[in-house]
Design a protein around this motif. Structure first.
Motif, short mmCIF file in Angstrom:
data_model
loop_
_atom_site.label_atom_id
_atom_site.label_comp_id
_atom_site.label_asym_id
_atom_site.label_seq_id
_atom_site.Cartn_x
_atom_site.Cartn_y
_atom_site.Cartn_z
N ARG A 204 0.80 -1.24 0.01
CA ARG A 204 -0.13 0.03 0.11
C ARG A 204 0.74 1.16 0.18
O ARG A 204 0.78 2.10 -0.77
CB ARG A 204 -0.88 -0.03 1.28
CG ARG A 204 -2.17 0.51 0.95
CD ARG A 204 -3.02 0.41 2.23
NE ARG A 204 -2.51 0.90 3.26
CZ ARG A 204 -2.05 1.93 4.12
NH1 ARG A 204 -2.57 3.04 3.51
NH2 ARG A 204 -1.44 1.95 5.22
N GLN A 205 2.01 1.37 0.85
CA GLN A 205 2.71 2.43 0.76
C GLN A 205 3.44 2.69 -0.39
O GLN A 205 3.65 3.95 -0.86
CB GLN A 205 3.89 2.18 2.00
CG GLN A 205 3.28 2.15 3.32
CD GLN A 205 3.05 3.47 4.00
OE1 GLN A 205 3.30 4.36 3.23
NE2 GLN A 205 2.51 3.41 4.85
N LEU A 206 3.85 1.55 -1.09
CA LEU A 206 4.49 1.73 -2.42
C LEU A 206 3.45 1.87 -3.61
O LEU A 206 4.19 2.19 -4.68
CB LEU A 206 5.42 0.58 -2.55
CG LEU A 206 6.97 0.75 -1.78
CD1 LEU A 206 7.74 -0.68 -1.70
CD2 LEU A 206 7.96 1.79 -1.89
N ASN A 207 2.43 1.69 -3.52
CA ASN A 207 1.53 1.79 -4.45
C ASN A 207 1.59 0.63 -5.46
O ASN A 207 1.59 1.05 -6.70
CB ASN A 207 1.41 3.28 -5.04
CG ASN A 207 0.56 3.64 -5.76
OD1 ASN A 207 -0.64 3.08 -5.68
ND2 ASN A 207 0.47 4.69 -6.61
N ILE A 208 2.14 -0.50 -4.81
CA ILE A 208 2.04 -1.70 -5.60
C ILE A 208 1.00 -2.45 -5.29
O ILE A 208 0.64 -2.21 -4.29
CB ILE A 208 3.44 -2.31 -5.78
CG1 ILE A 208 4.01 -2.60 -4.42
CG2 ILE A 208 4.26 -1.19 -6.41
CD1 ILE A 208 5.34 -3.26 -4.57
N GLN A 209 0.78 -3.59 -6.14
CA GLN A 209 -0.02 -4.67 -5.54
C GLN A 209 0.76 -5.68 -4.65
O GLN A 209 2.03 -5.79 -4.74
CB GLN A 209 -0.30 -5.61 -6.94
CG GLN A 209 -1.42 -4.50 -7.78
CD GLN A 209 -1.35 -5.57 -8.93
OE1 GLN A 209 -0.92 -5.11 -10.33
NE2 GLN A 209 -2.43 -6.45 -9.10
N ARG A 210 -0.09 -5.99 -3.64
CA ARG A 210 0.56 -7.25 -2.77
C ARG A 210 0.95 -8.44 -3.72
O ARG A 210 0.25 -8.59 -4.71
CB ARG A 210 -0.24 -7.56 -1.67
CG ARG A 210 -1.61 -8.16 -2.28
CD ARG A 210 -2.57 -8.61 -1.09
NE ARG A 210 -3.52 -9.26 -1.93
CZ ARG A 210 -4.49 -9.89 -1.72
NH1 ARG A 210 -4.73 -10.04 -0.34
NH2 ARG A 210 -5.54 -10.41 -2.12
N GLY A 211 2.06 -8.80 -3.30
CA GLY A 211 2.45 -9.97 -4.19
C GLY A 211 3.64 -9.55 -5.11
O GLY A 211 4.24 -10.44 -5.65
N ASP A 212 3.70 -8.13 -5.42
CA ASP A 212 4.70 -7.76 -6.46
C ASP A 212 6.02 -8.27 -5.62
O ASP A 212 6.25 -8.21 -4.51
CB ASP A 212 4.61 -6.41 -6.59
CG ASP A 212 3.43 -5.98 -7.65
OD1 ASP A 212 2.87 -7.14 -8.17
OD2 ASP A 212 3.08 -5.05 -8.03
N VAL A 213 7.09 -8.10 -6.49
CA VAL A 213 8.46 -8.40 -6.06
C VAL A 213 9.22 -7.25 -5.54
O VAL A 213 9.19 -6.23 -6.19
CB VAL A 213 9.07 -8.95 -7.22
CG1 VAL A 213 10.68 -9.57 -6.84
CG2 VAL A 213 8.67 -10.36 -7.62
N LEU A 214 10.00 -7.48 -4.36
CA LEU A 214 10.79 -6.43 -3.72
C LEU A 214 12.06 -7.06 -3.23
O LEU A 214 12.18 -8.23 -2.87
CB LEU A 214 10.12 -5.88 -2.44
CG LEU A 214 8.84 -5.02 -2.76
CD1 LEU A 214 8.09 -4.71 -1.52
CD2 LEU A 214 9.06 -3.94 -3.56
#
Lengths: 231, 231
Positions: A183-193
DNA sequence: CAGTGGTCTAGACCACACG
DNA sequence: GTGTGGTCTAGACCACTGA
């Protein structure tokens, strides 16, 4: 299908919008779910940006921050070196009681709280990293007081003489974004970090900071020199 | 919902099977798609194993290979150090013409091919890594001839005297598994992997090997000492 | 063969951005 | 309000496993 999508993205210039998901799915002859699965790949490479309520657009190639992973340096100072401007979002500051593990790790005095500091780093108007620092409240640099602090916590700690920073011990991980970080990074959960979990040591050998750094793919490139073990 | 699933998994012992996906989805009151999304999280942490045609079972806690990322050491020898047995799947060996970039990088003689070697590493009957080496064919250690080779390519190269290995320059990345790698590792495309892309240097400063190493989360833990830059 | 996970579809509703 | 992406559901078919 994914190849067709690649061609479409390729044919657009940065800033152009893709058709909306329903239209594009129809055009490619797949369901929206399948299309979204495919778009993740391109999003992960930083080629497209999806914004809820707005649309999906082709990204400009990012400036890449390259650095040796063994160098302990703030994102701000890394960015400065290549002339990239980064900004920090709002600080989240939270005081709380230390866990028993933290009590031990930080060798804290009784009754002190730990402070948890979180913030998003942005470059070129996109979130690129999310940082969390956890430290005993008495060790927090005074400059951070006041909600308008916009600098680097790490830089402050490196620059001050007491306590003097020696090094960080970090663990390198690939993770799937947890919901709060997503949410903080404005990406979808499950995306790679790419995640670095670090403990910051003083020259006296005590731990004064515990940090999590989450990096979005695309903007950062970490390298390391690996040498054969002795003997 | 994800918390309920955590409780269920927690209540089982390693080796136990979860209910089938349709049943479990029903039981939790969500759709199968949503359930699968949640299961990914646990699969990513190595807590459960999904096998098509078989079912989903709770995994035994893996032995963790811990190592400094700056140490150039084969997986086999890292595993040996902690008494973990690893086995290598079939070698995929492919000869092909070098790309122009490879010609330059490897400083290759004209007319030589490059050889591409891929294999899966397994520990405790699970795939844990997928390795690809690309090198000029004349530099491939002779021991690897014959399809029954089961050792470590890196060990062979480190042990031989000519050409002598100096170090590797590696890039650290978090990636979403590409389809081919996902198939090899028996995971779903889109799952998270830690990837090291390395160039192996001789003491003369030439590049003799280009490798990709894909690590599944759970079994490996890389750490690194980070120090402030001089000055 | 029956049962499993892997994948896809079609449709719905929500949260969000912007005029 | 309108249109966007974010998420979920219900159902279908496929590929694979093991009896």
């Amino acid at each position: 299908m994914i190849d067709e999508l690649a061609v479409i993205i390729d044919s657009l210039v940065p800033g152009d919008f893709l058709p909306s998901e329903p239209k594009l799915a129809n055009q490619l002859g797949v369901s929206r779910a399948t299309l979204r699965e495919a778009m993740r790949v391109f999003e992960g490479r930083g080629l497209i940006i999806r914004r809820q309520g707005v649309g999906t657009l082709v990204a400009s190639p990012p400036q890449i921050i390259e650095s040796g992973i063994e160098t302990l340096e703030s994102i701000e100072s890394q960015a400065r070196r290549i002339g990239l401007e980064v900004t920090m979002g709002d600080l989240g500051i939270k005081y709380r009681q230390p866990s028993s593990e933290e009590l031990e790790r930080f060798a804290m005095l009784n009754g002190l709280n730990v402070v948890e500091i979180s913030r998003v780093i942005e470059a070129e108007d996109r979130p690129v990293a999310y940082l969390i620092d956890i430290m005993p409240e008495d060790l927090l640099p005074g400059e951070t007081q006041g909600s308008d602090f916009r600098g680097s916590l790490l830089d402050l700690m490196i620059q001050r003489d007491h306590p003097a920073i020696s090094h960080a011990n970090s663990e390198v991980m690939a993770i799937s974004a947890p919901p709060d970080v997503a949410r903080q990074l404005n990406i979808q959960r499950g995306d790679v970090l790419l995640c670095l979990e670090s403990w910051l040591f003083t020259q006296e050998g005590t731990v004064i900071d515990h940090t999590y750094s989450y990096f979005l793919p695309g903007t950062f490139r970490f390298h390391v020199l690996r040498r054969p073990a002795e003997g």
